[in-house]
Design an enzyme around this catalytic site. Structure first.
Site, mmCIF file in Angstrom:
data_model
loop_
_atom_site.group_PDB
_atom_site.id
_atom_site.type_symbol
_atom_site.label_atom_id
_atom_site.label_comp_id
_atom_site.label_asym_id
_atom_site.label_seq_id
_atom_site.Cartn_x
_atom_site.Cartn_y
_atom_site.Cartn_z
ATOM 1 N N THR A 128 0.876 -1.161 0.000
ATOM 2 C CA THR A 128 0.000 0.000 0.000
ATOM 3 C C THR A 128 0.916 1.214 0.000
ATOM 4 O O THR A 128 2.069 1.114 0.392
ATOM 5 C CB THR A 128 -0.877 0.006 1.279
ATOM 6 O OG1 THR A 128 -1.658 -1.191 1.319
ATOM 7 C CG2 THR A 128 -1.807 1.206 1.307
ATOM 8 N N ARG A 149 -13.495 -8.442 -1.909
ATOM 9 C CA ARG A 149 -12.803 -8.236 -0.640
ATOM 10 C C ARG A 149 -12.542 -6.741 -0.435
ATOM 11 O O ARG A 149 -12.177 -6.023 -1.343
ATOM 12 C CB ARG A 149 -11.500 -9.011 -0.647
ATOM 13 C CG ARG A 149 -10.654 -8.869 0.625
ATOM 14 C CD ARG A 149 -9.392 -8.069 0.357
ATOM 15 N NE ARG A 149 -8.536 -7.976 1.544
ATOM 16 C CZ ARG A 149 -7.477 -7.175 1.619
ATOM 17 N NH1 ARG A 149 -7.155 -6.402 0.602
ATOM 18 N NH2 ARG A 149 -6.753 -7.135 2.726
ATOM 19 N N SER A 164 -10.410 -3.758 1.397
ATOM 20 C CA SER A 164 -9.158 -3.475 2.092
ATOM 21 C C SER A 164 -9.389 -2.435 3.185
ATOM 22 O O SER A 164 -10.463 -1.837 3.270
ATOM 23 C CB SER A 164 -8.108 -2.947 1.107
ATOM 24 O OG SER A 164 -8.326 -1.572 0.845
ATOM 25 N N GLY A 190 -0.182 -2.973 5.296
ATOM 26 C CA GLY A 190 -0.092 -4.274 5.947
ATOM 27 C C GLY A 190 -1.253 -5.163 5.550
ATOM 28 O O GLY A 190 -1.815 -5.020 4.464
ATOM 29 N N GLY A 202 -4.877 -5.937 5.585
ATOM 30 C CA GLY A 202 -6.064 -5.119 5.830
ATOM 31 C C GLY A 202 -6.962 -5.654 6.915
ATOM 32 O O GLY A 202 -7.505 -4.895 7.721
#
Length: 280
Positions: free
Chosen positions: A154, A182, A184, A204, A206
């Site tokens: 990220t 999904r 995040s 990292g 999520g």
């Protein structure tokens, strides 16, 4: 006037030292460009500008170079928060857009500030964002081989401007091979949060970041009187019972800068006009 950025975790750095160095150098270049921009722009404009630069760099998992999901498509998420107005906007699982953070910026002026899926993509088209493929050959090869060379990537930026205003922006290309749909953490208050006291951006896993409500907790604790460092420390301690995988950057209203990660494999870069730092 301060700025700090992050470029995610270096899951591939253990075997590719050159890639690790390239990312560190890119972060240092981008944080300096962001600082120059900050001299004549607000914190809000600066975090959008700086995260756009990160999205445009194929070394990072955001914008161009984003991960490919299990169905072969790329879906990205990004969020923006103005610490002064306390308004947050974002896009979740947007497709075929070069700079998701810029779509989030446009949404800041709308009543419906966080859009997902096809609605986010349609909004982007209606507001002048042309279709753009963010897929690069490296990601395609990784997908075809079912690899995960950058599973927790990220990018983010926190800035404090000359007027004392704080803003934060975060963007991600996902973790790779996830189930379509999904969500995040990047477009939630767990991964991206700011107020007049503090701003924090996360990277990292999520699911761990959301479980720990990390960004919102850190900012709330600073607001309630914790120092930036102690707010980070207490919040990261609360990730330990479930071995939460997260890293964060932050700036408070006094210009203090702090970063911490639960599994030290992440790089940050900061700049204040004279002192440059690259953390690993």
């Amino acid at each position: 006037m301060k700025i700090i950025i992050h470029g995610g975790f270096f899951s591939e750095s253990a075997t590719n030292h050159e890639t690790k160095i390239a990312k560190q150098q890119a972060l240092l270049k981008i944080v300096k460009l962001g600082y120059e921009f900050l001299k004549t722009h607000s914190a809000l404009a600066t975090v959008v500008y700086t995260v756009s630069l990160l999205e445009d760099d194929v070394l990072f998992n955001a914008g161009t170079g984003s991960q490919i999901q299990s169905d072969g498509k790329i879906r990205m998420s990004a969020a923006l928060m103005d610490g002064f107005t306390q308004k947050m906007s974002g896009v979740i699982n947007i497709e075929a857009v070069k700079n998701p953070i810029q779509v989030a910026q446009v949404l800041l002026d709308f009543d419906d500030k966080i859009l997902g899926g096809s609605g986010a993509t349609q909004f982007a088209r209606q507001h002048g964002f042309d279709a753009f493929s963010t897929e690069i050959p490296q990601r395609k090869a990784e997908y075809e081989a079912k690899l995960r060379s950058s599973g927790v990537g990220t990018v983010g930026c926190v800035a404090l401007d000359n007027g004392g205003k704080i803003a934060v922006a975060t963007s991600t290309g996902g973790k790779g091979f996830e189930i379509p749909g999904r969500i995040s953490d990047s477009a939630t208050v767990a991964g991206n949060y700011a107020n007049t006291f503090c701003g924090v951006s996360l990277t990292g896993v999520g699911e761990d970041i959301v479980s720990g409500a990390v960004a919102a907790k850190i900012v709330t604790r600073v607001t309630d009187g914790f120092s930036l460092a102690s707010a980070f420390e207490k919040t990261f301690d609360e990730l330990k019972p479930f071995d939460g995988f997260a890293g964060a950057i932050g700036i408070d209203k006094n210009g203090n800068i702090f970063h911490q990660d639960a599994h030290p494999t992440m790089v940050f870069a900061s700049f204040d006009g004279s002192n440059e730092k690259v953390f690993e």
